[in-house]
Design a protein around this motif. Structure first.
Motif, mmCIF file in Angstrom:
data_model
loop_
_atom_site.group_PDB
_atom_site.id
_atom_site.type_symbol
_atom_site.label_atom_id
_atom_site.label_comp_id
_atom_site.label_asym_id
_atom_site.label_seq_id
_atom_site.Cartn_x
_atom_site.Cartn_y
_atom_site.Cartn_z
ATOM 1 N N ALA A 14 0.826 -1.212 0.000
ATOM 2 C CA ALA A 14 0.000 0.000 0.000
ATOM 3 C C ALA A 14 0.863 1.266 0.000
ATOM 4 O O ALA A 14 0.350 2.369 0.232
ATOM 5 C CB ALA A 14 -0.933 -0.007 1.214
ATOM 6 N N GLY A 15 2.167 1.127 -0.256
ATOM 7 C CA GLY A 15 3.053 2.290 -0.339
ATOM 8 C C GLY A 15 3.457 2.859 1.003
ATOM 9 O O GLY A 15 3.973 3.976 1.080
ATOM 10 N N GLY A 16 3.235 2.094 2.074
ATOM 11 C CA GLY A 16 3.489 2.611 3.424
ATOM 12 C C GLY A 16 4.856 2.238 3.972
ATOM 13 O O GLY A 16 5.611 1.468 3.369
ATOM 14 N N VAL A 17 5.162 2.790 5.128
ATOM 15 C CA VAL A 17 6.438 2.574 5.811
ATOM 16 C C VAL A 17 6.168 1.815 7.111
ATOM 17 O O VAL A 17 5.628 2.379 8.062
ATOM 18 C CB VAL A 17 7.115 3.925 6.138
ATOM 19 C CG1 VAL A 17 8.496 3.698 6.738
ATOM 20 C CG2 VAL A 17 7.189 4.805 4.896
ATOM 21 N N PRO A 18 6.525 0.508 7.179
ATOM 22 C CA PRO A 18 6.307 -0.248 8.411
ATOM 23 C C PRO A 18 7.458 -0.085 9.406
ATOM 24 O O PRO A 18 8.627 -0.233 9.043
ATOM 25 C CB PRO A 18 6.215 -1.698 7.915
ATOM 26 C CG PRO A 18 6.849 -1.735 6.569
ATOM 27 C CD PRO A 18 7.055 -0.332 6.081
ATOM 28 N N VAL A 19 7.099 0.213 10.645
ATOM 29 C CA VAL A 19 8.073 0.433 11.723
ATOM 30 C C VAL A 19 7.628 -0.412 12.923
ATOM 31 O O VAL A 19 6.470 -0.343 13.343
ATOM 32 C CB VAL A 19 8.123 1.933 12.108
ATOM 33 C CG1 VAL A 19 9.000 2.149 13.343
ATOM 34 C CG2 VAL A 19 8.633 2.782 10.940
ATOM 35 N N PHE A 20 8.558 -1.187 13.466
ATOM 36 C CA PHE A 20 8.256 -2.062 14.612
ATOM 37 C C PHE A 20 8.131 -1.202 15.874
ATOM 38 O O PHE A 20 9.096 -0.576 16.312
ATOM 39 C CB PHE A 20 9.372 -3.101 14.730
ATOM 40 C CG PHE A 20 9.194 -4.130 15.814
ATOM 41 C CD1 PHE A 20 7.969 -4.376 16.416
ATOM 42 C CD2 PHE A 20 10.285 -4.897 16.219
ATOM 43 C CE1 PHE A 20 7.816 -5.334 17.406
ATOM 44 C CE2 PHE A 20 10.160 -5.866 17.206
ATOM 45 C CZ PHE A 20 8.923 -6.068 17.802
ATOM 46 N N ALA A 21 6.929 -1.176 16.481
ATOM 47 C CA ALA A 21 6.651 -0.336 17.653
ATOM 48 C C ALA A 21 7.146 -0.991 18.950
ATOM 49 O O ALA A 21 7.038 -2.205 19.112
ATOM 50 C CB ALA A 21 5.144 -0.087 17.771
ATOM 51 N N HIS A 22 7.662 -0.190 19.847
ATOM 52 C CA HIS A 22 8.067 -0.616 21.209
ATOM 53 C C HIS A 22 8.472 -2.096 21.282
ATOM 54 O O HIS A 22 7.950 -2.871 22.090
ATOM 55 C CB HIS A 22 6.965 -0.291 22.235
ATOM 56 C CG HIS A 22 5.563 -0.705 21.858
ATOM 57 N ND1 HIS A 22 5.154 -2.005 21.832
ATOM 58 C CD2 HIS A 22 4.495 0.037 21.482
ATOM 59 C CE1 HIS A 22 3.884 -2.057 21.475
ATOM 60 N NE2 HIS A 22 3.462 -0.834 21.247
#
Ligand code: AMP
Ligand code: FE
Ligand code: FE
Ligand code: ZN
Length: 285
Positions: free
Chosen positions: A185-193
């Protein structure tokens, strides 16, 4: 530049409406804030309309995911997602599935509490969920209103924590699938906490390496639930793996004591995140 990339409004389990949240962000002196409600983009349109001049808003979300270790039960993993296309069909369908999953599991938790004499009423809890995303903080507030707990935190510590007999897991997205959907979907995944042990079991470095191979682009390093040692470990891992490092408050209004902007992101890291996100645009002057 003050940048906070993780906040929740009343569209999920925060207590301020998106408009109030943006006013709080502005009053705290933030230049950039991301709205990252759990499993929904319902706050994006409101945020766009209510954005105070001078404040940049990054549209985002926190997707409920799981990591499946070879030899243990699944581990809860929260995946922040920024700048994705809100109309991407497969990601929209997965958000809807997760919200439905949340409803079913919260109703089970409430039924078990009520059966043991804790006066919580499911209909009232659902009515109180403005955005339709029900989570344990809503049950916690109901327990406080009923006089069963002194505070949301107390309700979690006594009845709602992951080890409680009342805890019911939900069928969250397999994290590599979540990462792939966000990227598609063109997004930026970032692993939270990622190392916040107070929330339950956390994954090891090998899981983060596997997630990176699956397309993960960042790690949330500076988070109120991380110790200085955990932050240093994650910062080193992000550097080794070529990932973006972020910092954020995980603000939930009155549902948590943490103030907005309690942790912040380096402007250079934000630039990398903005360059990687192609599914939607930041809201700014
Ligand atoms: P759920 O998504 O329904 O499993 O609930 C998890 C959410 O509860 C997290 O996103 C946090 O916002 C919140 N939470 C977890 N622990 C606490 C706590 N001790 N006090 C307040 N909120 C909490
Ligand atoms: Fe939350
Ligand atoms: Fe989270
Ligand atoms: Zn969060």
């Amino acid at each position: 530049m003050l940048i906070d990339l993780h906040t929740h409004s009343s569209v999920s389990d925060g207590t301020e409406s998106p408009a109030e949240l943006l006013a709080t962000a502005k009053a705290a002196g933030l230049d950039v804030v991301a709205l990252t409600d759990h499993d929904t983009t319902a706050g994006w349109a409101v945020a766009e309309a209510a954005r105070p001049p001078g404040l940049t808003v990054i549209p985002g979300m926190e997707l409920s995911c799981r990591w499946f270790p070879a030899d243990q039960p699944p581990i809860s993993v929260h995946l922040l997602a920024y700048l994705f296309d809100p109309d991407h069909p497969a990601l929209a369908a997965e958000r809807l599935r997760l919200r439905t999953e949340r409803l079913g599991r919260a109703e089970k938790i409430v039924a078990a509490l009520a059966a043991d004499g804790h006066p919580v009423v499911w209909e009232r809890i659902v009515e109180g969920c403005e955005g339709g995303v029900v989570g344990r903080p809503h049950i916690a507030r109901a327990l406080v209103e009923a006089g069963v707990a002194d505070s949301v935190d107390h309700a979690f510590a006594t009845l709602l924590h992951h080890g409680s007999p009342y805890y019911v897991a939900k069928a969250d997205t397999e994290v590599r699938d979540g990462i792939a959907l966000v990227r598609a979907a063109g997004g930026v995944p970032v692993f939270a906490h990622g190392l916040a042990t107070a929330r339950g079991r956390v994954v090891g470095d090998e899981a983060i390496v596997t997630m990176t191979e699956a397309g993960l682009l960042g790690l949330e390093v500076d988070h109120p639930d991380h110790t200085p040692q955990q932050r240093e470990h994650l910062r080193g891992l992000a550097d080794d793996l070529g990932l973006i490092s972020t910092g954020s408050s995980d603000y939930h209004g009155a549902n948590k004591p943490t103030p907005i902007a309690a942790c912040t992101t380096d402007p250079g890291q934000l630039e990398a995140l903005l360059a990687a996100g192609t599914g939607s645009a930041p809201l700014r002057d």
